[in-house]
Design a protein around this motif. Sequence first.
Motif, PDB file in Angstrom:
ATOM      1  N   ASN A   8      -8.247   7.030   2.890  1.00  0.00           N
ATOM      2  CA  ASN A   8      -8.341   7.711   4.176  1.00  0.00           C
ATOM      3  C   ASN A   8      -8.413   6.730   5.347  1.00  0.00           C
ATOM      4  N   GLY A   9      -7.780   7.117   6.462  1.00  0.00           N
ATOM      5  CA  GLY A   9      -7.925   6.381   7.706  1.00  0.00           C
ATOM      6  C   GLY A   9      -7.265   5.023   7.737  1.00  0.00           C
ATOM      7  N   VAL A  10      -6.256   4.815   6.919  1.00  0.00           N
ATOM      8  CA  VAL A  10      -5.555   3.530   6.876  1.00  0.00           C
ATOM      9  C   VAL A  10      -4.387   3.560   7.857  1.00  0.00           C
ATOM     10  N   THR A  11      -4.118   2.404   8.480  1.00  0.00           N
ATOM     11  CA  THR A  11      -2.964   2.263   9.370  1.00  0.00           C
ATOM     12  C   THR A  11      -2.031   1.194   8.825  1.00  0.00           C
ATOM     13  N   THR A  12      -0.752   1.531   8.743  1.00  0.00           N
ATOM     14  CA  THR A  12       0.246   0.528   8.357  1.00  0.00           C
ATOM     15  C   THR A  12       1.298   0.452   9.451  1.00  0.00           C
ATOM     16  N   ARG A  13       1.806  -0.757   9.678  1.00  0.00           N
ATOM     17  CA  ARG A  13       2.849  -0.936  10.689  1.00  0.00           C
ATOM     18  C   ARG A  13       3.969  -1.780  10.090  1.00  0.00           C
ATOM     19  N   SER A  14       5.105  -1.156   9.862  1.00  0.00           N
ATOM     20  CA  SER A  14       6.332  -1.864   9.466  1.00  0.00           C
ATOM     21  C   SER A  14       6.084  -2.891   8.367  1.00  0.00           C
ATOM     22  N   SER A  15       5.392  -2.497   7.328  1.00  0.00           N
ATOM     23  CA  SER A  15       5.035  -3.411   6.255  1.00  0.00           C
ATOM     24  C   SER A  15       5.442  -2.845   4.909  1.00  0.00           C
ATOM     25  N   THR A  16       5.422  -3.698   3.886  1.00  0.00           N
ATOM     26  CA  THR A  16       5.785  -3.312   2.528  1.00  0.00           C
ATOM     27  C   THR A  16       4.569  -3.460   1.626  1.00  0.00           C
ATOM     28  N   ILE A  17       4.291  -2.402   0.855  1.00  0.00           N
ATOM     29  CA  ILE A  17       3.108  -2.372  -0.011  1.00  0.00           C
ATOM     30  C   ILE A  17       3.562  -1.966  -1.400  1.00  0.00           C
ATOM     31  N   GLU A  18       3.329  -2.847  -2.387  1.00  0.00           N
ATOM     32  CA  GLU A  18       3.784  -2.604  -3.748  1.00  0.00           C
ATOM     33  C   GLU A  18       2.614  -2.618  -4.729  1.00  0.00           C
ATOM     34  N   SER A  19       2.468  -1.565  -5.493  1.00  0.00           N
ATOM     35  CA  SER A  19       1.502  -1.504  -6.601  1.00  0.00           C
ATOM     36  C   SER A  19       0.149  -2.077  -6.205  1.00  0.00           C
ATOM     37  N   LEU A  53       2.216  -6.613   0.944  1.00  0.00           N
ATOM     38  CA  LEU A  53       1.276  -6.626  -0.172  1.00  0.00           C
ATOM     39  C   LEU A  53       2.081  -6.592  -1.456  1.00  0.00           C
ATOM     40  N   ARG A  54       2.035  -7.670  -2.203  1.00  0.00           N
ATOM     41  CA  ARG A  54       2.692  -7.700  -3.505  1.00  0.00           C
ATOM     42  C   ARG A  54       1.751  -7.109  -4.554  1.00  0.00           C
ATOM     43  N   PRO A  55       2.246  -6.862  -5.777  1.00  0.00           N
ATOM     44  CA  PRO A  55       1.440  -6.139  -6.768  1.00  0.00           C
ATOM     45  C   PRO A  55       0.058  -6.736  -7.021  1.00  0.00           C
ATOM     46  N   GLN A  56      -0.880  -5.811  -7.324  1.00  0.00           N
ATOM     47  CA  GLN A  56      -2.259  -6.112  -7.689  1.00  0.00           C
ATOM     48  C   GLN A  56      -3.073  -6.664  -6.525  1.00  0.00           C
ATOM     49  N   SER A  57      -2.750  -6.193  -5.343  1.00  0.00           N
ATOM     50  CA  SER A  57      -3.577  -6.520  -4.179  1.00  0.00           C
ATOM     51  C   SER A  57      -4.555  -5.377  -3.942  1.00  0.00           C
ATOM     52  N   ASP A  58      -5.810  -5.731  -3.692  1.00  0.00           N
ATOM     53  CA  ASP A  58      -6.862  -4.755  -3.439  1.00  0.00           C
ATOM     54  C   ASP A  58      -7.479  -5.074  -2.088  1.00  0.00           C
ATOM     55  N   ILE A  59      -7.159  -4.259  -1.096  1.00  0.00           N
ATOM     56  CA  ILE A  59      -7.566  -4.506   0.285  1.00  0.00           C
ATOM     57  C   ILE A  59      -8.776  -3.632   0.595  1.00  0.00           C
ATOM     58  N   GLY A  60      -9.905  -4.242   0.873  1.00  0.00           N
ATOM     59  CA  GLY A  60     -11.169  -3.537   1.010  1.00  0.00           C
ATOM     60  C   GLY A  60     -11.300  -2.725   2.288  1.00  0.00           C
TER      61      GLY A  60
END
Length: 463
Positions: free
Chosen positions: A307-318, A333-340
């Motif tokens: 909830n409440g996440v903002t993304t701008r023109s980015s790529t997020i994978e797995s 974000l390449r695979p297996q990234s966990d952004i707190g």
Amino acid sequence: MTESKFTIILAAGKGTRMKSKLYKVLHKVCGKSMVDHVLTQVEQIHPDDIVTVVGHGAEAVEAAIGDRSQFVVQEDQLGTGHAVLQAEPLLGDKDGVTMIVSGDTPLLTAATFDKLFAYHQDKGAKATILTASAPDPTGYGRIVRGDLGTVQKIVEQKDASTEEAQIHEINTGVYCFDNKALFSALHEVKNDNAQGEYYLTDVIEILKGRGAVIAAYKMADFDESQGVNDRVALASATKVMRKRINEAHMRDGVTIIDPENTYIDVDVKIGSDTIIEPGVHLEGKTVIGEDCMIGSDTVIIDSTIENGVTTRSSTIESSIMRAGSDIGPNSHLRPQSDIGEGVHIGNFCEVKKATIGKNTKIGHLTYVGDATLGEDINVGCGVVFVNYDGVKKWHTNVGDKAFIGSNSNIVAPVDVADHSFIAAGSTVTKDVPFHAMAIARQRQTNKEGFWDRLPLADSKDWN
């Protein structure tokens, strides 16, 4: 008493008009193969048995479907009637109703299948044809009805009279049959036609000749009936499916600014009050929470966005972005990234196989790979986590409230403790202890009068 229900999915054709190395029914529409779309809808009506007829690419089709269906193989492509006959060892002796559907009709829905079964049973028919009203019926078999609305025959385009060619009700290629009557009639089908094939449509004439009731249920939406035989039809089906998906999300409380330029796969889930800007691609098993802003040209693949996440023109994978975090523009974000929670990842950053703790800030032009970062860390511009020595990947740990100055290289494996500092421009190869500051750069030396030594010092080009 409710009759047993069976379904036969025809998926044996190679699809030469697709001009592809991939077998036709495995081409994808909004993230799912066509045969998977069909099977998913069939599963929702809970048939007692599902049998898929495979031929070309049998192993690939079976691998895509798995244990969701039984399989029979049509070794030689001798027509649709011959294909259905291959299922006789599994279904031939059973009482009930069998629906036959093609694996290249990805837009058909479970609701339509349910209505077809119900209509078939209500009419006491031995065969019921699923029909539709086509704006342009050219190329389709026409449904010729009698004065009382009963089906007289199916006429193919090439055999239609001038009057019959004007009929807009077409055969979609989906049928319900009394199961035993179906297999009995299939043994009477001949192949004395130009193609030398055994046609399933001939079963209708055989059953009619036996005095059986032949019914036709006309579906409301012609678009559902679209089959895919080439790339043009694939694009058309994809456009219809994309519209269907986007409208469903909007009705569930998602704002899609420009639905015609928003690309969402069929299995994606999105929470209410999330805003999707134009050019966004949401793919695979992606799950997006509530109150998010998914900015233009973002690509999210098989990831979880809380909830409440903002993304701008980015790529997020797995990967996962936790509540209140943000990314971009132009980060990856390449695979297996966990952004707190509350993490900020700015522009032109790349994160791979890393965990970033709550409220940590990674502003711009930084690479974080194979690392665990704690909470409330500040990572300056141009920082590189050097994780690869040419043979093996190594891991870095950074503690809470650490400060990493701009243009630093963190050469793994190292541990940077809580509340420690790394001075800008440092190349760190050793652990940094609690409350310490690491400075790993050569002392500055100023060479006085260096300008005067240059051969062009007096040239106007240098002044």
